[in-house]
Design an enzyme around this catalytic site. Structure first.
Site, PDB file in Angstrom:
ATOM      1  N   GLU A 274       0.821  -1.219   0.000  1.00 67.05           N
ATOM      2  CA  GLU A 274       0.000   0.000   0.000  1.00 67.05           C
ATOM      3  C   GLU A 274       0.848   1.258   0.000  1.00 67.05           C
ATOM      4  O   GLU A 274       0.437   2.294  -0.497  1.00 67.05           O
ATOM      5  CB  GLU A 274      -0.944   0.023   1.213  1.00 67.05           C
ATOM      6  CG  GLU A 274      -2.279  -0.608   0.942  1.00 67.05           C
ATOM      7  CD  GLU A 274      -3.359  -0.234   1.957  1.00 67.05           C
ATOM      8  OE1 GLU A 274      -3.088   0.494   2.926  1.00 67.05           O
ATOM      9  OE2 GLU A 274      -4.495  -0.700   1.773  1.00 67.05           O
ATOM     10  N   HIS A 295       8.346 -26.437  -0.228  1.00 63.57           N
ATOM     11  CA  HIS A 295       7.741 -27.505  -1.033  1.00 63.57           C
ATOM     12  C   HIS A 295       6.641 -26.938  -1.912  1.00 63.57           C
ATOM     13  O   HIS A 295       5.632 -27.579  -2.163  1.00 63.57           O
ATOM     14  CB  HIS A 295       7.191 -28.598  -0.115  1.00 63.57           C
ATOM     15  CG  HIS A 295       8.256 -29.311   0.641  1.00 63.57           C
ATOM     16  ND1 HIS A 295       8.577 -30.623   0.416  1.00 63.57           N
ATOM     17  CD2 HIS A 295       9.122 -28.882   1.589  1.00 63.57           C
ATOM     18  CE1 HIS A 295       9.573 -30.982   1.209  1.00 63.57           C
ATOM     19  NE2 HIS A 295       9.921 -29.941   1.938  1.00 63.57           N
ATOM     20  N   LYS A 408     -14.293   0.424  -4.122  1.00 67.10           N
ATOM     21  CA  LYS A 408     -15.337   0.864  -3.190  1.00 67.10           C
ATOM     22  C   LYS A 408     -16.375   1.721  -3.908  1.00 67.10           C
ATOM     23  O   LYS A 408     -17.577   1.550  -3.721  1.00 67.10           O
ATOM     24  CB  LYS A 408     -14.713   1.699  -2.068  1.00 67.10           C
ATOM     25  CG  LYS A 408     -13.896   0.918  -1.066  1.00 67.10           C
ATOM     26  CD  LYS A 408     -13.635   1.832   0.139  1.00 67.10           C
ATOM     27  CE  LYS A 408     -12.354   1.524   0.853  1.00 67.10           C
ATOM     28  NZ  LYS A 408     -11.977   2.555   1.817  1.00 67.10           N
TER      29      LYS A 408
END
Lengths: 418, 418
Positions: A274, A295, A408
């Site tokens: 951010e 792995h 948003k």
């Protein structure tokens, strides 16, 4: 903390380069100047509000006394820091802390409610703006849950952590006489873990918040006073930034050999993604959990595209241990007889470091003596300060997040028009 | 499943290109030829061992009857697939399944043992080679735990899933008359979720393994019979590979709006990272969980360096739901009154898709009607087949993982010499 770096032959010269020094000094001057906004976190380890701190302790004592579970309702910076510390250091001095309101999943919320049905519960709503959709939706459902459980007294079961004066949650708290804590208006979500946002959940989970602040202060002091040459915050920022400017590198992974560091990795990921991921810039950042991920993504780290930087956080001592005894002669792990999990994990770490060094990949190694409250506070501040400098060197504003608004806005338009 | 793609103006022409078609046909011919090793998984949805399948069901019934918890001990491909499906679909027809042996952490193992102390437990050791260090260490400790609990009968509480004939665990099982299941020798860990490796944990957790296999078979049939133009497995592989060949792209993120898809993301990450991350090639792959991660890496996805590809898996219907009612007039979410969590989540999805499309980033959208056993099996096979073709197009061997050995060799040397 000890900071080492490998496969960076340019480092020595770079860290003595006068132009770089000047550039970093400009960043520092800007960071500590009034023009730089949202920097309340910078001096926070020495200038935090002691009255608020005391209030956190009192509220937490009360919650520990009257609750089995604290439900923290917050998203992004409102939960990642607390979640990280609690996963690492929760203990039997405190109570269980659960994090909700990080999605729009009915199943997730219903499972939390089911878990809490026969337990005493307090909820901590955390939203700096006071208007986060995820938080307000979950708040509505949790209030109904509390009303059924505690009737008239349900408001005593709510703590609101929000802006000092502004926003819906602040108004709501005032109107209903709900207990509140504050997020200073000049500290953004991802830099807020050392404020009440993190401290209340920490204290409820049994963590010693004095020690967290002491660790942060030590890191702050080092950042403020250490010479350029010995300043790890600056070193990490400068070297990262130099690697980024070499177009070769696209991604930084944060590897740890403690499975309880996974949430810390998610906090670190938000902090850097951010702060730097804007203006079409930034390294993609991804936390990994070793040996598990050896792995998996480990194959890519070892032999895939050479566009990675790795930062390893390694804890030298882990408390709990198991010795492996009485192994059958035929077993492939006969040679491990008498060894402890810690010894094996240490060799897994050293073996991985060696294997990764051999790829030529640039590696930062951060050695912590022990993951405890002090070092947790230290690490939080270390990464915050280093991320800020790294972002300023990159030429972005590390303290805003304009890109988070886009989904948003679209979502709200869709919901209003349906 | 519906596959859509956005911001790929080259796609139409590319999917009609004769050279590409020829190249893909070569890959297909190779994949189905005997020269291509470790491809037992390819025909597995139609050629799986029915006797083994029946045995899985019987063993699982027995475990459900006599155990509260199944502890699955495995790392990498030995647990990621099962963990993914169980997180999504566990139900009250089955019993709890926990995964251990994915690290060298004493604390982690001790917490599992503490959880199990008053419960009836069965353990399922999974290691194809029969010699995985993490698994054998945890096995030792768990055996001691079982011995104390069940005395002489403790061996009845162990199921070993390993190679048909080779390896230490196979010998150990034969010698001690322990119940076994098999991993076909021509199927590697990350392609093994539809074998007993995944099926036993699924069945114990209450999942319908017939439906999982049906879903896989449907995906297999589509892959085998659909024309090039309508073959989603091939489309995803071709377009990914084309994007990779444009040096601009470094990373693929897998985004989902279901928090219970997180483990599926980790399975997907191993599949692609281990299959393609070699010979200094491959996309870095990273799963994200929305809306949570929209308040984190979401900033980078929206405005950071333009080196990302995004694959979105979206479930159109989610079963459990909550309606939001009686919202205060002053609340910023008043406009959500009467809406359900699913409706809001759908708008969050559509809002995000729109926002991400607007960045110009290449996006794959995979729409699933409902996450159930059938579609889970479908998705496993879809990604396995697509990953194999993608790897072959990239010119790597998608069925080995030589890079995973390096840390192991170093670790073992360090441990032997200490």
């Amino acid at each position: 903390m000890e900071l080492n770096y490998f496969n960076m032959p340019f480092a020595k010269k770079l860290l003595k380069n006068k132009k770089i020094k000047q550039k970093v000094n400009n960043c520092l001057n800007f960071l500590f100047s009034p023009e730089c906004e949202m920097t309340g976190w910078v001096d926070y380890p020495v200038q935090y509000d002691k009255t608020e701190f005391k209030k956190v302790k009192e509220i937490s004592k009360n919650i520990i006394k009257n609750s089995d579970v604290l439900l923290v309702v917050g998203i992004g910076g409102s939960y990642l820091g607390a979640n990280a510390g609690i996963e690492l250091l929760k203990n039997n001095k405190g109570k269980e802390v659960r994090f909700v309101g990080t999605n729009f999943s009915a199943r997730d919320l219903l499972e939390h409610l089911d878990y809490c049905k026969n337990k005493n519960v307090t909820i901590n709503l955390i939203s700096k703006s006071g208007g986060t959709t995820e938080v307000l939706i979950v708040m509505k459902i949790l209030e109904d849950f509390l009303k059924k459980k505690y009737k008239k007294n349900y408001l005593d079961r709510i703590i609101i952590t929000t802006d000092t004066t502004k926003g819906y949650l602040r108004e709501y708290a005032t109107l209903n006489n709900i207990e509140t804590l504050t997020v200073p208006s000049n500290i953004g979500g991802r830099y807020s873990v050392l404020t009440s946002v993190g401290l209340l959940p920490f204290a409820v989970a049994g963590l010693d918040i004095n020690k967290i602040m002491q660790g942060a202060k030590t890191s702050y002091d080092e950042f403020k006073t250490n010479e350029f040459e010995n300043n790890n915050v600056l070193k990490y920022a400068i070297l990262r930034n130099y690697l980024y400017s070499d177009k070769k590198y696209a991604t930084e992974v944060l590897g740890s050999f403690d499975p309880y560091m996974e949430s810390f990795g998610k906090w670190w990921q938000q902090l850097f993604a951010e702060s730097e991921g804007k203006d079409e810039k930034g390294l993609f950042v991804c936390p990994l959990s070793y040996s598990k991920d050896l792995h998996s993504v480990g194959q890519f780290v070892q032999q895939g595209k050479r566009n990675l930087i790795e930062t390893l956080v390694y804890e030298e001592n882990e408390n709990k241990d198991i010795i492996i005894e009485n192994i059958q002669d035929e077993s492939p792990i006969k040679y491990l007889e008498g060894k402890s999990f810690n010894e094996i994990n240490k060799c897994a770490y050293l073996g991985t470091l060696e294997a990764h060094k051999n790829t030529g990949m640039p590696i930062f190694e951060m050695k912590i003596e022990k993951i405890d409250e002090f070092n947790l506070g230290y690490l939080y501040y270390f990464f915050e300060a280093s991320c800020a400098i790294s972002g300023l060197l990159l030429g972005v504003n590390p303290f805003n997040q304009p890109g988070v608004e886009d989904y948003k806005t679209n979502m709200k338009n869709l919901l209003r028009n349906n």
